[in-house]
Design an enzyme around this catalytic site. Sequence first.
Site, mmCIF file in Angstrom:
data_model
loop_
_atom_site.group_PDB
_atom_site.id
_atom_site.type_symbol
_atom_site.label_atom_id
_atom_site.label_comp_id
_atom_site.label_asym_id
_atom_site.label_seq_id
_atom_site.Cartn_x
_atom_site.Cartn_y
_atom_site.Cartn_z
ATOM 1 N N ARG A 125 -30.381 35.868 -49.466
ATOM 2 C CA ARG A 125 -31.615 36.663 -49.608
ATOM 3 C C ARG A 125 -32.710 36.211 -48.647
ATOM 4 N NH1 ARG A 125 -30.325 36.344 -55.155
ATOM 5 N NH2 ARG A 125 -29.276 38.254 -55.764
ATOM 6 N N LYS A 147 -38.738 42.301 -35.529
ATOM 7 C CA LYS A 147 -37.726 43.333 -35.767
ATOM 8 C C LYS A 147 -36.348 42.741 -35.529
ATOM 9 C CE LYS A 147 -39.899 47.334 -33.825
ATOM 10 N NZ LYS A 147 -39.489 48.555 -33.139
ATOM 11 N N GLU A 189 -40.376 45.461 -19.144
ATOM 12 C CA GLU A 189 -41.239 45.402 -20.331
ATOM 13 C C GLU A 189 -42.585 44.759 -19.983
ATOM 14 O OE1 GLU A 189 -40.329 46.891 -23.008
ATOM 15 O OE2 GLU A 189 -38.131 46.884 -23.111
ATOM 16 N N LYS A 249 -48.486 42.005 -26.879
ATOM 17 C CA LYS A 249 -47.578 42.469 -27.928
ATOM 18 C C LYS A 249 -47.957 41.837 -29.268
ATOM 19 C CE LYS A 249 -43.129 43.842 -29.378
ATOM 20 N NZ LYS A 249 -41.686 43.799 -29.312
ATOM 21 N N GLU A 259 -45.513 49.277 -37.611
ATOM 22 C CA GLU A 259 -45.371 50.389 -36.695
ATOM 23 C C GLU A 259 -45.839 51.711 -37.287
ATOM 24 O OE1 GLU A 259 -41.974 49.932 -34.186
ATOM 25 O OE2 GLU A 259 -41.713 52.080 -34.060
ATOM 26 N N ARG A 263 -48.802 50.354 -32.696
ATOM 27 C CA ARG A 263 -47.618 49.669 -32.211
ATOM 28 C C ARG A 263 -46.713 50.594 -31.376
ATOM 29 N NH1 ARG A 263 -43.889 45.223 -35.423
ATOM 30 N NH2 ARG A 263 -42.445 44.881 -33.717
ATOM 31 N N ASN A 267 -44.158 51.548 -26.828
ATOM 32 C CA ASN A 267 -43.027 52.413 -26.529
ATOM 33 C C ASN A 267 -43.256 53.264 -25.292
ATOM 34 O OD1 ASN A 267 -41.045 51.818 -28.449
ATOM 35 N ND2 ASN A 267 -42.334 52.740 -30.024
ATOM 36 N N HIS A 270 -40.420 54.548 -23.292
ATOM 37 C CA HIS A 270 -39.226 54.422 -24.122
ATOM 38 C C HIS A 270 -38.716 55.741 -24.674
ATOM 39 C CE1 HIS A 270 -39.957 50.202 -23.711
ATOM 40 N NE2 HIS A 270 -38.950 49.879 -24.501
ATOM 41 N N HIS A 274 -35.168 55.698 -23.685
ATOM 42 C CA HIS A 274 -34.097 55.548 -24.677
ATOM 43 C C HIS A 274 -33.069 56.643 -24.555
ATOM 44 C CE1 HIS A 274 -36.207 52.713 -27.718
ATOM 45 N NE2 HIS A 274 -35.325 52.071 -26.983
ATOM 46 N N HIS A 286 -31.304 48.262 -20.591
ATOM 47 C CA HIS A 286 -32.461 48.850 -21.271
ATOM 48 C C HIS A 286 -33.681 48.951 -20.347
ATOM 49 C CE1 HIS A 286 -35.371 49.580 -24.464
ATOM 50 N NE2 HIS A 286 -36.066 48.532 -24.039
HETATM 51 N N1 LIG Z 1 -36.049 43.399 -31.729
HETATM 52 C C1 LIG Z 1 -36.716 44.016 -30.812
HETATM 53 O O1 LIG Z 1 -37.892 44.331 -30.945
HETATM 54 C C2 LIG Z 1 -36.036 44.338 -29.546
HETATM 55 C C3 LIG Z 1 -36.765 44.782 -28.455
HETATM 56 C C4 LIG Z 1 -36.098 45.040 -27.252
HETATM 57 C C5 LIG Z 1 -34.736 44.846 -27.181
HETATM 58 N N2 LIG Z 1 -34.043 44.435 -28.264
HETATM 59 C C6 LIG Z 1 -32.597 44.212 -28.193
HETATM 60 O O2 LIG Z 1 -32.329 43.180 -27.270
HETATM 61 C C7 LIG Z 1 -31.009 43.322 -26.794
HETATM 62 C C8 LIG Z 1 -30.964 43.078 -25.304
HETATM 63 O O3 LIG Z 1 -31.379 41.770 -25.042
HETATM 64 P P1 LIG Z 1 -31.127 41.070 -23.647
HETATM 65 O O4 LIG Z 1 -31.509 41.983 -22.575
HETATM 66 O O5 LIG Z 1 -31.777 39.774 -23.716
HETATM 67 O O6 LIG Z 1 -29.550 41.001 -23.558
HETATM 68 P P2 LIG Z 1 -28.492 39.860 -23.934
HETATM 69 O O7 LIG Z 1 -28.883 39.122 -25.118
HETATM 70 O O8 LIG Z 1 -27.183 40.553 -23.956
HETATM 71 O O9 LIG Z 1 -28.553 38.901 -22.677
HETATM 72 C C9 LIG Z 1 -28.181 39.354 -21.399
HETATM 73 C C10 LIG Z 1 -27.126 38.470 -20.736
HETATM 74 O O10 LIG Z 1 -27.699 37.291 -20.219
HETATM 75 C C11 LIG Z 1 -27.029 36.126 -20.701
HETATM 76 N N3 LIG Z 1 -28.034 35.100 -20.788
HETATM 77 C C12 LIG Z 1 -28.993 34.987 -21.725
HETATM 78 N N4 LIG Z 1 -29.812 33.979 -21.389
HETATM 79 C C13 LIG Z 1 -29.353 33.450 -20.249
HETATM 80 C C14 LIG Z 1 -29.808 32.394 -19.416
HETATM 81 N N5 LIG Z 1 -30.912 31.722 -19.701
HETATM 82 N N6 LIG Z 1 -29.085 32.093 -18.330
HETATM 83 C C15 LIG Z 1 -27.969 32.818 -18.014
HETATM 84 N N7 LIG Z 1 -27.532 33.823 -18.752
HETATM 85 C C16 LIG Z 1 -28.227 34.141 -19.862
HETATM 86 C C17 LIG Z 1 -26.414 36.574 -21.988
HETATM 87 O O11 LIG Z 1 -25.297 35.795 -22.317
HETATM 88 C C18 LIG Z 1 -26.042 38.006 -21.694
HETATM 89 O O12 LIG Z 1 -24.816 38.061 -21.010
HETATM 90 C C19 LIG Z 1 -30.578 44.705 -27.185
HETATM 91 O O13 LIG Z 1 -29.634 44.622 -28.211
HETATM 92 C C20 LIG Z 1 -31.838 45.367 -27.694
HETATM 93 O O14 LIG Z 1 -31.588 46.330 -28.689
HETATM 94 C C21 LIG Z 1 -34.668 44.174 -29.430
HETATM 95 ZN ZN LIG Z 2 -37.936 48.000 -24.670
#
Ligand SMILES: NC(=O)c1ccc[n+]([C@@H]2O[C@H](COP(=O)([O-])OP(=O)(O)OC[C@H]3O[C@@H](n4cnc5c(N)ncnc54)[C@H](O)[C@@H]3O)[C@@H](O)[C@H]2O)c1
Ligand SMILES: [Zn+2]
Length: 1594
Positions: A125, A147, A189, A249, A259, A263, A267, A270, A274, A286
Amino acid sequence: MVDIQKVSILGKESIHCGFHLIPYIVQTVLKTLPSSAYVLVTDTNVASLYLGAFTTEFNSALANSESRFLSYAVAPGESVKSRDGKAEIEDFLLANTCTRDTVILALGGGVIGDLVGFVAATFMRGVKFIQIPTTLLAMVDSSVGGKTAIDTPHGKNLIGAFWQPEYIFIDAAFLETLPAREFSNGMAEVVKTAAIWNESDFALLESRSEEIFTAIQTPSSNSSGREKSTRSTAQDLLLRVIIGSISVKSHIVTVDERETGLRNLVNFGHTIGHAIEAILTPTILHGECVSIGMIFEAEIARQMGVLGQVAVGRLTRCLKAYNLPVSINDPRIARVPAAKLITVDRLLDIMKIDKKNSGPVKKIVILSRIGATYEQKATGVADSVITKILSEACKVIPGIPSHDPVRMATPGSKSISNRALLLAALGTGTCRLKNLLHSDDTQVMMNALIELQGATFAWEDGGETIVVTGGGGSLSVPAKGKEVYLGNAGTAARFLATVCTLVQPAPTRTVITGNARMKQRPIGPLVDALRANGSEIDYLESQGCLPLSITPAGLKGSRIQLAASVSSQYVSSILLCAPYALEPVILELTGGQVISQPYIDMTIAMMKTFGVDIVRKTDPETGKLLDIYEIPHAVYKNPPEYNIESDASSATYPLAIAAITGTTCTIPNIGSASLQGDARFAKDVLEPMGCKVVQTETETTVTGPPIGQLKALGYVDMEPMTDAFLTASVLAAVAIGTPHPGRELSDAPNNTTRILGIANQRVKECNRIRAMIDQLAKFGVETKELDDGLEVYGKPIPELKTGVSVHCYDDHRVAMAFSVLGTVIKETVLEEKRCVEKTWPNWWDDLENKIGLKVEGVELHDSHSSGSLSSPAIVETPSVVISGMRGSGKTHIGELAALSLGWPFLDADHYFEEKYQIGIKEFVAKNSWPAFREAETETLKKLLKDYSAKHVISLGGGIVETPAARDVLEVYSKKGPVVHIVRDIEEIVTYLGAETARPAYGEPIEDVYTRRAPWYAEVCNYKFSNNTKSGPDPKAVAQEVSRFFKHVTGQSPNHPANLAKGKKSYFLSLTYPDINLALPHINEITTGVDALELRVDLLRDQDSFDKIGSYVPSKVYVTNQLATLRLATSLPIVFTIRTVSQGGSFPDAAEAEAFELFDLAVRAGVEYIDVEISWSAKCISGLISKKGQAKVIASWHDWSGKLAWDGTEVMQKYQDADKFGDIVKIVGKANTLEDNFTLHSFVKKVTAASGSKPVLAINMGVVGQMSRILNSTFSPVTHPLLPNKAAPGQLSFREIQTALNLIGQLPTQKHYLFGTPISHSPSPTLHNTGFETLGLPHKYEILETKEVGEQIKAAITAPEFGGASVTIPFKLDVIPLLDSLSPEAKLIGAVNTIVPVVKPDGSKTLHGDNTDWRGIREAILSKLPTKITQPGAGLIIGAGGTSRAAIYALQSLGTKKIYLFNRTRSSAQALVDAFPDAKVELVENLGNWSGPSPTIVVSTVPAQATSIEQNVAESMYLPESVFEAHSGVVVDMAYKPAETPLLTLAKTVGKGWQCVKGVEVLLEQGYVQFELWTGRRAPREVIAEAVLKKYESS
Ligand SMILES: NC(=O)c1ccc[n+]([C@@H]2O[C@H](COP(=O)([O-])OP(=O)(O)OC[C@H]3O[C@@H](n4cnc5c(N)ncnc54)[C@H](O)[C@@H]3O)[C@@H](O)[C@H]2O)c1
Ligand SMILES: [Zn+2]
């Protein structure tokens, strides 16, 4: 002391930022969050980099403690963010008996943060958790805000929770290992946040992109940066940027955690981003999609009149500076296959389910300027507005401009903008620059001047006005170690080079540099002049190019000499800086002809406005102007305001709109005093066309005559304003009034406008003269091309065609010119509206908002199919160039290629002889070889320019002897195919024998051959083997030529349709040492398969036949093997080199040899290349960059039996392969049956995303057979006739079909023949033999009925219905039962084939087709000589239903004239009327031809009804004159007897005639039918044998 900067969120200072924080993180966590277990979850990528450090730190801190430290690594990538991924981590926690007090640390990118956060939110939980983001995206976005979520097949982030972390540790040092593309992804971003919130942050990002990149690219050793004292400027900057973004942010999240409004602002970009991402994921990231989304959304704001173009431009340039795509046309996006799925409708559809929407209205964050939004929330935007922006094309709604009289400024002139900016910066006082054109040059110049502390800049009016506070010429060396980066901004580089010499003396030097392209652009003459004047300037890399290092010492002045024949910008650069030289300057231009004097004059005039007068010397004797200028020592005085003159070329469009619509338009900042040539357009073109023109020095007003009353111009010389000729041409198209007296032409009609002096327009963005001619022709406007211009013949507006789709050649001027025509011609579509971005990005908005004409978005359907009738040749398909030794068969192959492509063939030698009106031999004799080679090279250039698209151009063999020609060809080969035709040298020698037409070599041909070989290899990107030694079948050669050229030109690439999602494809592995061994059974062994795999590593030539163990076959042998295979089959080839460690016999270490063979394969036009992912990245990317039409299968084989299909390794391999492969191939080994099911779920998982690549995944071994049965992409199969299987467990095609049937994956289908009488039909034999041979479980039977009634209806609606043939008398009656008809069936008016089509949702529709015409066509083609196309005349006897198919068949062959003979005239006339385009002519008496006698004869009447005797009752007499032509093909559709009277007659009187029997046509149409039903090639030989056997026995 660790330096930490804290940011607070939701009232708590929980975000801690710095560098090299691992020890700090561990200590802080242990101290403030006591727990019995600390669990760090990461992905394997990050684990390999940083897990060690965390483990060491935790273990040593916990050494004497009860608490545990655990870690767990999941597979990297989005696919782990799933229910399964969550369960995996939870199982780990439970298995390790973690309890309620566990603290979970998420170390990784956004994937890890989202996934682990969600685990923490629900485990027991909810437990405490900590975010340690390692990607930039995670640092600035996903880790902040609480989030968390996982994805499901229904969409991303659909299940999750808000769960705030205890801490977010931002350690920017992690970014040093992050791939550059991921960094850019995060920058999207960062840019977004600055754009909505903080202009000064944005300005920082805009101006310092280089340094920000440097910060992550320079590794910081010894934890430097952890403490303030060791932190570099670049690190400081990076952290500042990250913290800036996080703070915004955090603030927004704090104000609106759940949101509800504010907030939403984050976007920005986006909503559309998206939607794009939904289509392009996972290939495009993304941030990349959001970057494109931001530009679209900013354009929406601009269209709404809320945001200025300046802001859109700044945003665009800033995103580009971080290597982000800003349009879906970016090559990185466009080359993704899924990009084809991006349509406006699809995007709007996806946007419907956006969380921000309220009801049906879509919500978008609207910027009002950089740093602020229109509302404090997302704004509702109408679909029509979104559509307009997203559409690739648009149209102007004709009408009267509602803002008439229009008064508008048009974009500033680029040259004036650049000069004004520099002058104001060097001047004293404040100057408000208005109408400045923002470009890379101005952007870069401002950044540089800031760095040189030479001036300050501020924005007013939302960025429309720029306020420059000049530094009066005082400049300083930039901060230590800081280089001035100029990107690729050419003007800026030239202007600033001199500016840098003005810098106040200092101990360090100024360095200016640029990107790679800039480092090749010349600046030598300017540097020479400055050096000669005493400035110290060094080249740091290449001589004559940037980077430059400049000693600050001031410009000496006095006499400066400059070579000015290359660029006038060098002159302007010195002139602009000269007043600040230590002594007054006398600038003398040397080197002959001074280029672009008007630009020099422009600089001088503008300097005068800023208070400095220049004197240009004249020759005291002749009074002629000299190229010597005297510039006084002075300081510029800034005028308080400077209005930048509009770009005169741009101004022609609104003025022309006034002219054509009979309204008034004023352009306030361009007039008679303008120095721009195009400023004369109003007076010199519009006035004589009948407009009222009032022009003051600074303003131009045009009023058009009433609509339709423009006058033709007669003759006009547009040399001073060449860019404006396009605008003039569209006006001329509707100008019908007689030219003004004195302008009429004696040699042309009165509606003529003859535009001359514009030859240079052929080499602009496109050949603009041709472009205007071709596009005006679509409106029905006639034109004539002239040597240096064109003539346009005006037509009354109502007579122009409406609904025209204008191709714009990606040329802004074409688009804007035709939009002028679109204001009076209805439904004119401008196909590529974005091309206006080059000079007037907001043209369409201005058209609507400032002129008052409505613009609508238009979505082009099928814009890339070149076949569309309304707009022929829209897509520029590069011509094919053919090269090779004399006698290699260039003409023969080239002509065949041209035939199959339907393109004209051009022989360069003939072209040459025609141009010079002299034979090549004579030319050489008269002028020498070198002169010939030079002329030949010139001819080549011209040919490639004038016939750049859709031609086959064959070159003289010796052209590669000339280096310049080689350069031309090499450049060409980057965009189009240059094919080397190779033929065995002995064959060439024999062939040339006594040939004399071309100049003799004067040396042995063999030597010439050897000398030229490397040159051909250098300039050609393809190689076609013309194997004549074996005396190949000409049909096979023609077929291979057709396959090869259609493939390499991309006109019809040889890729099987069964590779599509939802279908199954197979390839046969050829394991022979010599392919010749396979040829006798090639048809049999390839039954059913879609491709052939050539196992190159198994090939052995004669001498090494029994070599076992590792071996490298020779290139010559492989080439010959490929060529041999090609003549035997046109199936696509998979070229595989399997290495020893991957189960083959190619040496693992022979990488260079392997890639030489791959290169050979690409050149040979091989369709698929299997590349093991273990080869080096360098070699692989080299191959990818030149693979052309070839597709790469990226493969990985694991023979160990340890590859777990649900483990992390396989995912890693998949991702590695997915990076460069078009198809991913992973092979493991099954130990249990279950291994095949895990494999199956793995494939389902990775192929679930739209746009995912095809995956070939199988398990080896007998236990793995199930995986081969279930695999859907290119299952490797064997055949019983093959010497040995390529791999253990391999099955045959038949075996797999049987197995699929047994496990319910290939249900038995029922097929029918409908008609009467049909009991003797051979169709059941035909199709059942086919099914049987392929191992398909289907059955074909006769269903004889009196009418199309209940029985037939029941059959076709039954679930097992697989298709039916329809014959007499039901070919028309079945039509009402069908859901759709093919275009052919529609035209012919009859259906003989019913095909059930299963839609993705499982529902079925019935489609009617007609294969009769194909049967006739193919039968004729098989008997025609390979080089006959477009037969002169054909004869069809009879006028029943089959005759309709016959007419269509003859028409499809391009038959120029079709005679139709029938005894009853009325039914024949009905046929003629049904095919108005086919030019069918009724014949009264056979033999009475109105034109050439027929060479193709098709009879559709029953044999009994004909006779070769005269006067036989009830019979049609067939005279000998039917076969008057000396050769041809005759088809008798009558099925019985085999020898009809017509065929007998042909045999006796028509010596050169080939006969086709009815049964042959029946077979041909049957094969087509079979292929329509099964999607597989019919096994022709087997079927034909069975059918003929039955036929002969009955
Ligand atoms: N929660 C939120 O508000 C929010 C906002 C935007 C995006 N997201 C989510 O985030 C995700 C994308 O995140 P991301 O772009 O970080 O992708 P990711 O986590 O897949 O990382 C990208 C790649 O880089 C590698 N990597 C990470 N750190 C590294 C480092 N320091 N050195 C070398 N390689 C490294 C990872 O292994 C991966 O292959 C999506 O699932 C998206 O939906 C969430
Ligand atoms: Zn984004």
